[in-house]
Design a protein around this motif. Structure first.
Motif, short mmCIF file in Angstrom:
data_model
loop_
_atom_site.label_atom_id
_atom_site.label_comp_id
_atom_site.label_asym_id
_atom_site.label_seq_id
_atom_site.Cartn_x
_atom_site.Cartn_y
_atom_site.Cartn_z
N CYS A 37 22.81 32.41 58.40
CA CYS A 37 23.94 31.67 57.82
C CYS A 37 24.86 31.09 58.90
O CYS A 37 25.24 31.79 59.85
N ALA A 38 25.21 29.84 58.71
CA ALA A 38 26.16 29.16 59.59
C ALA A 38 26.82 28.05 58.79
O ALA A 38 26.28 27.55 57.81
N GLY A 39 28.01 27.65 59.22
CA GLY A 39 28.71 26.58 58.53
C GLY A 39 30.16 26.94 58.27
O GLY A 39 30.65 28.00 58.69
N GLN A 40 30.85 26.07 57.56
CA GLN A 40 32.27 26.23 57.28
C GLN A 40 32.54 26.50 55.79
O GLN A 40 33.66 26.34 55.33
N GLY A 41 31.52 26.90 55.06
CA GLY A 41 31.71 27.17 53.63
C GLY A 41 32.60 28.38 53.39
O GLY A 41 32.77 29.24 54.27
N ARG A 42 33.16 28.45 52.19
CA ARG A 42 34.01 29.59 51.84
C ARG A 42 33.16 30.85 51.68
O ARG A 42 32.02 30.79 51.23
N THR A 43 33.74 31.98 52.05
CA THR A 43 33.04 33.25 51.90
C THR A 43 33.82 34.14 50.94
O THR A 43 35.06 34.15 50.94
N LEU A 44 33.08 34.87 50.14
CA LEU A 44 33.70 35.75 49.16
C LEU A 44 34.22 37.02 49.83
O LEU A 44 33.46 37.71 50.52
N PRO A 45 35.48 37.37 49.64
CA PRO A 45 35.96 38.66 50.13
C PRO A 45 35.24 39.80 49.42
O PRO A 45 34.74 39.64 48.31
N VAL A 46 35.18 40.96 50.05
CA VAL A 46 34.50 42.11 49.45
C VAL A 46 35.48 43.03 48.73
O VAL A 46 35.05 43.99 48.08
N THR A 47 36.77 42.75 48.81
CA THR A 47 37.75 43.56 48.10
C THR A 47 38.09 42.93 46.76
O THR A 47 37.89 41.74 46.54
N ALA A 48 38.61 43.74 45.85
CA ALA A 48 39.02 43.23 44.54
C ALA A 48 40.25 42.33 44.68
O ALA A 48 41.07 42.52 45.58
N GLY A 49 40.34 41.36 43.79
CA GLY A 49 41.45 40.43 43.81
C GLY A 49 41.13 39.15 44.54
O GLY A 49 41.79 38.78 45.52
N LEU A 50 40.09 38.44 44.06
CA LEU A 50 39.74 37.15 44.67
C LEU A 50 40.85 36.14 44.44
O LEU A 50 41.57 36.20 43.43
N PRO A 51 41.02 35.19 45.33
CA PRO A 51 41.96 34.10 45.06
C PRO A 51 41.65 33.44 43.73
O PRO A 51 40.48 33.27 43.36
N VAL B 150 47.61 41.18 40.01
CA VAL B 150 47.44 42.03 38.83
C VAL B 150 45.96 42.37 38.65
O VAL B 150 45.61 43.49 38.26
N ARG B 151 45.09 41.42 38.96
CA ARG B 151 43.64 41.67 38.83
C ARG B 151 43.21 42.77 39.81
O ARG B 151 42.40 43.65 39.46
N ALA B 152 43.75 42.75 41.02
CA ALA B 152 43.40 43.78 41.99
C ALA B 152 43.84 45.16 41.50
O ALA B 152 43.09 46.14 41.59
N LEU B 153 45.06 45.24 40.94
CA LEU B 153 45.54 46.52 40.41
C LEU B 153 44.73 46.94 39.19
O LEU B 153 44.46 48.14 38.98
N THR B 154 44.31 45.97 38.39
CA THR B 154 43.52 46.28 37.20
C THR B 154 42.15 46.82 37.58
O THR B 154 41.67 47.80 37.01
N LEU B 155 41.50 46.18 38.56
CA LEU B 155 40.19 46.67 39.01
C LEU B 155 40.33 48.06 39.62
O LEU B 155 39.45 48.92 39.44
N GLY C 51 38.97 39.98 25.43
CA GLY C 51 39.92 38.91 25.68
C GLY C 51 39.73 38.38 27.09
O GLY C 51 40.65 38.32 27.90
N ALA C 52 38.48 37.98 27.37
CA ALA C 52 38.04 37.77 28.76
C ALA C 52 38.66 36.55 29.43
O ALA C 52 38.75 36.50 30.66
N GLY C 53 39.07 35.52 28.66
CA GLY C 53 39.61 34.32 29.28
C GLY C 53 38.61 33.67 30.21
O GLY C 53 37.51 33.28 29.82
N SER C 54 38.92 33.59 31.50
CA SER C 54 38.03 33.00 32.49
C SER C 54 36.93 33.95 32.93
O SER C 54 36.04 33.56 33.69
N GLY C 55 36.99 35.20 32.50
CA GLY C 55 35.97 36.18 32.87
C GLY C 55 36.20 36.85 34.21
O GLY C 55 35.33 37.55 34.72
N SER C 56 37.41 36.68 34.79
CA SER C 56 37.62 37.13 36.17
C SER C 56 37.48 38.65 36.33
O SER C 56 36.92 39.12 37.33
N ILE C 57 37.96 39.44 35.35
CA ILE C 57 37.87 40.89 35.48
C ILE C 57 36.40 41.33 35.42
O ILE C 57 35.93 42.11 36.25
N GLY C 58 35.67 40.82 34.43
CA GLY C 58 34.25 41.18 34.32
C GLY C 58 33.45 40.75 35.52
O GLY C 58 32.56 41.47 35.99
#
Length: 406
Positions: free
Chosen positions: A215-229, A244-249, A264-271
């Motif tokens: 892997c190489a490049g300037q693409g975004r990388t996913l953090p490994v901790t809870a609470g994504l942007p 709040v999502r980080a505290l919820t997880l 009540g998933a909304g965007s599905g971020s918690i799941g």
């Protein structure tokens, strides 16, 4: 009652043999003996071609793979050999069959897996390299692993899939990644070629194919901790915001292999973040709005966790079936009726986390906390915002979070 399968105790009826591109030359003595004694050999056309000296009747395994399981089981009790690729229990066909059998009904003789051969060719440490089977899975499963300087090994369906992979990497900002295209590893047709993803022009890639991705490049990388942007998730505003999502997880405390109900998933971020916590985790979302339900599915797919099941409806009238969850999050639709239904239906030990924003739902959680115990947390956040030519704190709506164990 008599034992239903005594004939399998001393002599397994099924032998599963892993076959590499070197065919019979790569088989050990035990695998060769099983083939010589077999009354029937069943396997894909390519594997049967690699073993031309078979003397007993053969059956070509159909496509899709699941269509071949019932015909195989019809010969239960005979001396049957099932052929599979490499190691049948690493992204292979082995478990799909053995999970239907009793202990002692089968023997298995694996060959070197494609991953092992690929790591040997590239000199990569296999224990540190994610290995993905993408021959029948979406390329987006790569997304959590796309980090500059990291490496990934992937099995792909064919040469066209390699081209699609290159386009995906370019689109995600990882076009400079080096692709190690490896064909027919371990056999006389073996070939290894290296090319940047954004310069791939190979048109003669043959099956079976594996790709090593440097892997190489300037693409975004996913953090490994809870609470994504928050901007990792498409949303119409119905999203549990990052802090709040980080505290919820943290309150949900996902463990490997567990199932979450996200109500009540909304965007599905918690799941989705629950699924990102471990590759064996599962999640089922309940969402009343079909548009939001589709958006949650799309968010999950884009982030490489296509295991999010979404049920459209209003809880508690609509809830997932079995299996029952290990944890439940209520982000919307909170009511006495919902809590009463969950308390009556779910087994002891189920973890429950509910977030409330309105005064009415806050009062409801306070009352249930008084009745059932658990932990009640008030989350108050403020953001720095312009105030004239200076800055001040702009408060967000407070969130009350109730955590309990049924």
């Amino acid at each position: 009652m008599a034992d239903a399968a005594p004939q399998f105790r001393h002599r397994p009826w099924l032998t599963i043999i892993g076959v590499g591109e070197d065919g019979a030359d790569g088989l050990g003595p035990a695998a060769r003996a099983a083939l010589a004694e077999a009354e029937l050999v069943m396997g894909p056309a390519r594997h049967l071609t690699l073993l031309p000296a078979i003397t007993c009747p053969t059956i070509e395994w159909p496509v899709p793979f699941t269509d071949g399981i019932a015909p195989l089981m019809e010969h239960r009790g005979r001396r049957v050999v099932m052929l599979a690729s490499g190691d049948p229990f690493w992204f292979g066909a082995g478990t799909s069959v053995t999970q239907l059998l009793d202990p002692g009904e089968w023997l298995a003789y694996p060959a070197s897996s494609t991953f092992a051969l690929a790591a040997a060719r590239l000199g990569w440490p296999l224990q540190e390299t994610p290995c993905l089977g993408l021959h029948a899975a979406p390329l987006e499963r790569l997304r959590p692993h796309l980090v500059p300087g990291r490496r990934v090994l992937a099995l792909l369906r064919d040469g066209e899939a390699v081209t699609t992979l290159a386009h995906y990497l370019v689109r995600e900002g990882f076009g400079p990644s080096t692709l190690h295209v490896m064909e027919a590893l371990g056999g006389p047709r073996e070939r290894v070629r290296r090319v940047p993803a954004d310069a791939l022009a190979l048109t003669d890639i043959v099956h079976p194919v594996a790709v090593g991705i440097d892997c190489a490049g300037q693409g975004r990388t996913l953090p490994v901790t809870a609470g994504l942007p928050d901007d990792w998730f498409a949303s119409d505003g119905q999203i549990t915001k990052r802090p709040v999502r980080a505290l919820t997880l943290a309150a949900l405390a996902p463990r490997p292999g567990e199932l979450l109900w996200d109500i009540g998933a909304g965007s599905g971020s918690i799941g989705i973040e629950w699924l990102l916590a471990h590759p064996a985790n599962r999640a089922c979302a309940v969402e009343a709005d079909p548009v939001r339900a589709d958006r949650a599915c799309a968010n999950a797919a884009a982030l490489g966790v296509d295991r999010l099941e979404v049920v459209v409806g209003i809880a508690p009238d609509v809830l997932p079936g079995v299996p029952l969850p290990d944890a439940v999050f209520i982000g919307g639709g909170l009511s006495d009726a919902l809590l009463e239904t969950l308390w009556a239906r779910l087994p002891a030990g189920t973890r429950l986390v509910a977030n409330a924003v309105t005064l009415e739902s806050e009062a409801l959680l306070t009352r249930w906390h008084g009745q059932k115990g658990g932990s009640l947390l008030r989350i108050e956040l403020a953001d720095a915002a312009p105030l004239g030519n200076r800055h001040g704190w702009r408060a967000r709506y407070p969130v009350v979070q109730w955590s309990a164990v049924l």
